[in-house]
Write an enzyme that holds these catalytic residues in place. Sequence first.
Site, PDB file in Angstrom:
ATOM      1  N   ASP A   1       0.869  -1.183  -0.168  1.00 54.85           N
ATOM      2  CA  ASP A   1       0.052   0.028   0.112  1.00 54.85           C
ATOM      3  C   ASP A   1       0.926   1.170  -0.006  1.00 54.85           C
ATOM      4  OD1 ASP A   1       0.716  -0.976   2.628  1.00 54.85           O
ATOM      5  OD2 ASP A   1      -0.976  -0.242   3.511  1.00 54.85           O
TER       6      ASP A   1
ATOM      7  N   ASP B   1       1.204  -7.167 -10.860  1.00 54.02           N
ATOM      8  CA  ASP B   1       0.355  -6.979 -11.846  1.00 54.02           C
ATOM      9  C   ASP B   1      -0.184  -5.490 -11.588  1.00 54.02           C
ATOM     10  OD1 ASP B   1      -1.388  -7.625 -13.979  1.00 54.02           O
ATOM     11  OD2 ASP B   1      -3.051  -7.857 -12.375  1.00 54.02           O
TER      12      ASP B   1
HETATM   13  C1  IPM Z   1      -0.710  -8.943 -17.192  1.00 51.72           C
HETATM   14  C2  IPM Z   1      -2.078  -9.290 -17.528  1.00 51.72           C
HETATM   15  C3  IPM Z   1      -2.263 -10.747 -17.165  1.00 51.72           C
HETATM   16  C4  IPM Z   1      -2.030 -10.842 -15.839  1.00 51.72           C
HETATM   17  C5  IPM Z   1      -3.746 -11.194 -17.506  1.00 51.72           C
HETATM   18  C6  IPM Z   1      -3.942 -11.094 -18.929  1.00 51.72           C
HETATM   19  C7  IPM Z   1      -3.761 -12.820 -17.186  1.00 51.72           C
HETATM   20  O1  IPM Z   1      -2.940  -8.400 -16.681  1.00 51.72           O
HETATM   21  O2  IPM Z   1       0.162  -9.657 -17.976  1.00 51.72           O
HETATM   22  O3  IPM Z   1      -0.257  -7.935 -16.572  1.00 51.72           O
HETATM   23  O4  IPM Z   1      -2.641 -10.687 -14.780  1.00 51.72           O
HETATM   24  O5  IPM Z   1      -0.738 -11.357 -15.640  1.00 51.72           O
HETATM   25 MN    MN Z   2      -1.818  -6.787 -15.718  1.00 52.20          MN
END
Ligand code: IPM
Ligand code: MN
Length: 357
Positions: free
Chosen positions: A224, A248
């Site tokens: 965070d 992500d």
């Molecule tokens: C990324 C994408 C992927 C992930 C998805 C499409 C599965 O958001 O490459 O960041 O979450 O890793």
């Molecule tokens: Mn992503």
Amino acid sequence: MYRITVFRGDGIGVEVAEQAIKVVRKLGEKHHLVFEIEEALIGGVSIDKHGVPVTPEALKQAKESDAVFLGAVGGPKWDGLESSKRPEKGLLSLRRELGAYANLRPVRVFGDLAKKSTLKEEIVSGIDFVIVRELTGGIYFGEPRGIFVLPDGRGEQGINTEVYTTPEIERIAEKAFECARRRKRRLTSVDKANVLESSQLWRKVVEEVHKRYPDVTLDHRYVDDCAMQLIREPKQFDVILTNNMFGDILSDEAAMLTGSIGMLASASVGDHCALYEPVHGSAPDIAGKDIANPLASILSVAMMMEHSFNLLELSQSVENAVEKTLGDGFRSADIYQEGMRQVGCSEMGDLIVERIA
Ligand code: IPM
Ligand code: MN
């Protein structure tokens, strides 16, 4: 000869991959190298043709090549499916099959794109850091998972599990320390160790690995706080090491610092051949209109030349071509600025190819 498997995937993946292919071909011609490109299906297109998001044959082909490029997967057409049948599952299987556990996402501001960021120009101009995201473990893959009926009949429960083992943390930490060593030697490990046991183990193992890299400065931040620092003072970062889920989220956040997610490239390295993808998704709303920004894909080709083939000169020439094209005032819609010339996806690809020559 270098064998490259290209998965265009869905949505704008098709168009941006086309530009990446053009760039690879140009590099081959110019440097008298043979890049053999073989295409394969993944994501929604594979579901439509074969009923599964990726076939064992396609995975085998990928594994046997020298490098893999992927455009993007997913779209509203396949949104209703359960997670094991969705287009995204194809990508997750591919990452897992390739053992591509280390996802490197460089965050850099090209040219004067700082002006395009939603943040003040002085906060973001000159940003240059890398997110090292663990890619084949954590909550994306942990068991148990699923949607189960509650025994008392009052509905269901959805379960996902965050699991990390010592060897998994060790190997990604090593990649991050190595990466920091090639840069400013500052590593920030991001976790949620004030709440999660998996993060407590993460922190402990990263500390252990640090003993072998005393020349790198290590600090820990909660996720965070890191999310806040990225907006407050992004230039403090050199290398950020984090798990699958946090990586992500933080990489999309970081993308906005650079002006557009359409600029962010990535390499996923590990046990077998590496995988290169733009960080953005399939953007169904603009698919097929030839307005997507292909630069993330083209910069992923630059990463491929460097990481998979050690062709540093080629990698540099692609990056220079991107700088030059932006410097000459050409912009895709997402990074358009007043007074510049707006070009489509395919024209942007051509402009880059011209400048590689
Ligand atoms: C990324 C994408 C992927 C992930 C998805 C499409 C599965 O958001 O490459 O960041 O979450 O890793
Ligand atoms: Mn992503």
